[in-house]
Scaffold this motif. Structure first.
Motif, mmCIF file in Angstrom:
data_model
loop_
_atom_site.group_PDB
_atom_site.id
_atom_site.type_symbol
_atom_site.label_atom_id
_atom_site.label_comp_id
_atom_site.label_asym_id
_atom_site.label_seq_id
_atom_site.Cartn_x
_atom_site.Cartn_y
_atom_site.Cartn_z
ATOM 1 N N LEU A 6 -4.172 -1.343 -16.384
ATOM 2 C CA LEU A 6 -3.482 -0.239 -17.272
ATOM 3 C C LEU A 6 -3.183 0.847 -16.502
ATOM 4 O O LEU A 6 -1.985 1.442 -16.787
ATOM 5 C CB LEU A 6 -4.538 0.245 -18.420
ATOM 6 N N SER A 7 -3.829 1.145 -15.482
ATOM 7 C CA SER A 7 -3.787 2.500 -14.590
ATOM 8 C C SER A 7 -2.239 1.977 -13.746
ATOM 9 O O SER A 7 -1.338 2.726 -13.689
ATOM 10 C CB SER A 7 -4.776 2.585 -13.280
ATOM 11 N N SER A 8 -2.243 0.601 -13.291
ATOM 12 C CA SER A 8 -0.851 0.325 -12.483
ATOM 13 C C SER A 8 0.428 0.122 -13.546
ATOM 14 O O SER A 8 1.390 0.692 -13.258
ATOM 15 C CB SER A 8 -1.065 -1.258 -11.966
ATOM 16 N N LEU A 9 -0.037 -0.195 -14.710
ATOM 17 C CA LEU A 9 1.292 -0.418 -15.517
ATOM 18 C C LEU A 9 1.504 1.253 -15.976
ATOM 19 O O LEU A 9 2.863 1.458 -16.425
ATOM 20 C CB LEU A 9 0.635 -0.823 -16.968
ATOM 21 N N ALA A 10 0.802 2.121 -16.173
ATOM 22 C CA ALA A 10 0.952 3.652 -16.408
ATOM 23 C C ALA A 10 1.692 4.142 -15.305
ATOM 24 O O ALA A 10 2.945 4.916 -15.631
ATOM 25 C CB ALA A 10 -0.299 4.307 -16.600
ATOM 26 N N LEU A 11 1.595 3.757 -13.976
ATOM 27 C CA LEU A 11 2.419 4.108 -12.935
ATOM 28 C C LEU A 11 3.816 3.527 -13.016
ATOM 29 O O LEU A 11 4.594 4.400 -12.826
ATOM 30 C CB LEU A 11 1.393 3.777 -11.553
ATOM 31 N N LEU A 12 3.996 2.574 -13.499
ATOM 32 C CA LEU A 12 5.467 1.641 -13.611
ATOM 33 C C LEU A 12 6.018 2.582 -15.078
ATOM 34 O O LEU A 12 7.069 2.863 -14.666
ATOM 35 C CB LEU A 12 5.363 0.248 -14.038
ATOM 36 N N PRO A 68 3.745 -1.052 -8.226
ATOM 37 C CA PRO A 68 2.695 -1.091 -9.533
ATOM 38 C C PRO A 68 2.963 -2.432 -10.268
ATOM 39 O O PRO A 68 1.950 -2.865 -10.816
ATOM 40 C CB PRO A 68 3.277 -0.049 -10.285
ATOM 41 N N ALA A 69 4.068 -3.148 -10.037
ATOM 42 C CA ALA A 69 4.108 -4.511 -10.565
ATOM 43 C C ALA A 69 3.219 -5.539 -9.803
ATOM 44 O O ALA A 69 2.645 -6.238 -10.518
ATOM 45 C CB ALA A 69 5.649 -5.153 -10.633
ATOM 46 N N VAL A 70 3.309 -5.455 -8.593
ATOM 47 C CA VAL A 70 2.359 -6.388 -7.740
ATOM 48 C C VAL A 70 0.889 -6.044 -8.321
ATOM 49 O O VAL A 70 0.097 -6.700 -8.126
ATOM 50 C CB VAL A 70 2.569 -6.412 -6.373
ATOM 51 N N ALA A 71 0.536 -4.617 -8.133
ATOM 52 C CA ALA A 71 -0.786 -4.333 -8.410
ATOM 53 C C ALA A 71 -1.244 -4.723 -9.890
ATOM 54 O O ALA A 71 -2.348 -5.034 -9.995
ATOM 55 C CB ALA A 71 -0.812 -2.663 -8.497
ATOM 56 N N CYS A 72 -0.384 -4.913 -10.827
ATOM 57 C CA CYS A 72 -0.809 -5.377 -12.085
ATOM 58 C C CYS A 72 -1.380 -6.964 -11.918
ATOM 59 O O CYS A 72 -2.304 -7.262 -12.679
ATOM 60 C CB CYS A 72 0.342 -5.407 -13.052
ATOM 61 N N TRP A 73 -0.729 -7.666 -11.231
ATOM 62 C CA TRP A 73 -1.085 -9.075 -10.745
ATOM 63 C C TRP A 73 -2.350 -9.126 -9.993
ATOM 64 O O TRP A 73 -3.251 -10.154 -10.066
ATOM 65 C CB TRP A 73 -0.118 -9.699 -9.978
#
Length: 393
Positions: A136-142, A122-127
């Protein structure tokens, strides 16, 4: 002959003879459980594995009874005369497989090692997110990973590399915030909304498990029996307490001591003295009469418990309204015996690693009529002891 050799011989004599001469081989055992119950255990064992050939001592299981059709773990205790005074035989057989079984047994730890890197997904997905909603969805996953670690997991017991990797993944994700002003907002469709909804559900589930009550109160709050900083490794409702399925233990807690820098142990080895909990003084949490005091069982090697009495060395105190169990005590440390009257704050024993335990800790629960009670401690007021909570007394 060593104690282990004496136990091996005593078990073998009793099991090979199938109960014949039991009054001579194990008079103390017969007196404790009765001839009928002993016969039932022996017959059930022969029914599972056939005629017994021999009993061997095993580093993994303790003792192993080898029969014509299989093997079962066993445990025994002998008196000064070398005759059995205690006996346990597992209801399950040891699976065959040898090397294959050992490899498969190691798989979960290997999977866990790989999962330590999972937060970077999810960290890479944020980038790489093309929209704010995707970010926001990726950050929610983290965040869901954090909820799992802090809510369902045992954060203080994670290896330091795992904690460092999770923190690094979080910092990597948050560093991507600078991209947001240049991204379109996008929209929250099913794909984007499912993770935030899962995060909310997880938060509610953890909150409910932490606030769970069995609606079964103690006659009065206990006194916390330890000093220093302790971590609740097991405690709370069903989702965060592995004791919950057992009626008498449903309100139980497992307490692990945290030493310098919040660490459970000072070195990455299996030495008992490396663990902050080992040898900690245990005081009486209540007034009462000792109704059971078991000592003399050995400490187990951390991470490698063998088959035997699950409580290990332990004390049961009857308050007149409920019974309080203190388990996994250090051998030779008990200062009271069955029938003794104890008072709150009295030094009873030391924390050890005997019984079914993976590392030094104190197991504590209270029961009444076979039903576990909700634990409360005078020093903590109405604060519940759920998994992940730190207590300093």
């Amino acid at each position: 002959m060593t104690d282990g050799g004496a136990v091996t011989d005593a078990l073998e004599s009793l099991l090979v003879e199938g109960g014949a001469g039991r009054e001579v081989l194990a008079p103390g055992l017969v007196a404790a459980v009765g001839e009928q119950r002993l016969d039932e255990v022996l017959e059930a064992t022969h029914g599972r594995i056939g005629p017994v050939h021999r009993v061997v001592e095993s580093a993994e299981h303790g003792w192993v009874v080898e029969g014509e059709r299989g093997r079962v773990p066993a445990w025994g205790r002998v008196g000064p005369d070398g005759r059995l005074t205690g006996l346990m035989i597992s209801a399950g057989v040891i699976p065959t497989g040898g090397r294959v079984r050992r490899v498969l047994k190691a798989v979960p730890s290997r999977v866990t090692d790989v999962l330590y890197l999972a937060p970077f997904l999810p960290a890479v997905a944020c980038w790489t997110a093309a929209t704010v909603s995707g970010f926001l969805s990726s950050l929610a996953l983290l965040a869901l990973v954090w909820v799992s670690v802090l809510g369902w997991g045992v954060a203080a017991m994670l290896p330091r590399p795992a904690s460092a990797l999770l923190s690094a993944a979080t910092a990597t994700a948050l560093a991507a915030v600078w991209r947001l002003p240049g991204l379109p907002f996008g929209h929250f469709g099913v794909g984007e909304a499912i993770v935030p909804l899962g995060l909310v559900a997880a938060l509610l589930a953890v909150a409910r498990a932490r606030r769970h009550d069995w609606d079964a109160a103690l006659s009065q709050p206990l006194r916390f029996p330890l000093s220093g900083t302790w971590y609740v490794a097991q405690g709370g409702g069903r989702m965060i307490n592995h004791h919950a399925p057992f009626p008498d233990q449903r309100g139980a807690v497992d307490l692990v001591r945290l030493g310098a820098e919040g660490r459970r142990r000072t070195a990455r080895d299996t030495a008992l003295t490396s663990y902050a909990a080992y040898g900690s003084a245990l005081t009486a949490p209540c007034d009462g009469v000792v109704v059971a005091a078991v000592d003399g069982l050995p400490d187990e090697v951390p991470g490698r418990p063998r088959y035997g009495p699950p409580e290990g060395n332990h004390l049961r105190i009857d308050t007149g309204h409920e019974t309080v169990l203190l388990a996994h005590l250090k051998p030779g440390s008990l200062r009271v015996a069955s029938g003794d009257t104890v008072r709150v704050g009295q030094h009873l024993a030391d924390v050890g690693n005997s019984g079914n335990t993976t590392e030094p800790h104190l197991h504590l629960h209270a029961e009444r009529d076979g039903r576990g009670l909700d634990l409360r401690f005078a020093e903590l007021g109405d604060r519940r002891l759920w998994r992940g909570r730190r207590i300093t007394v």
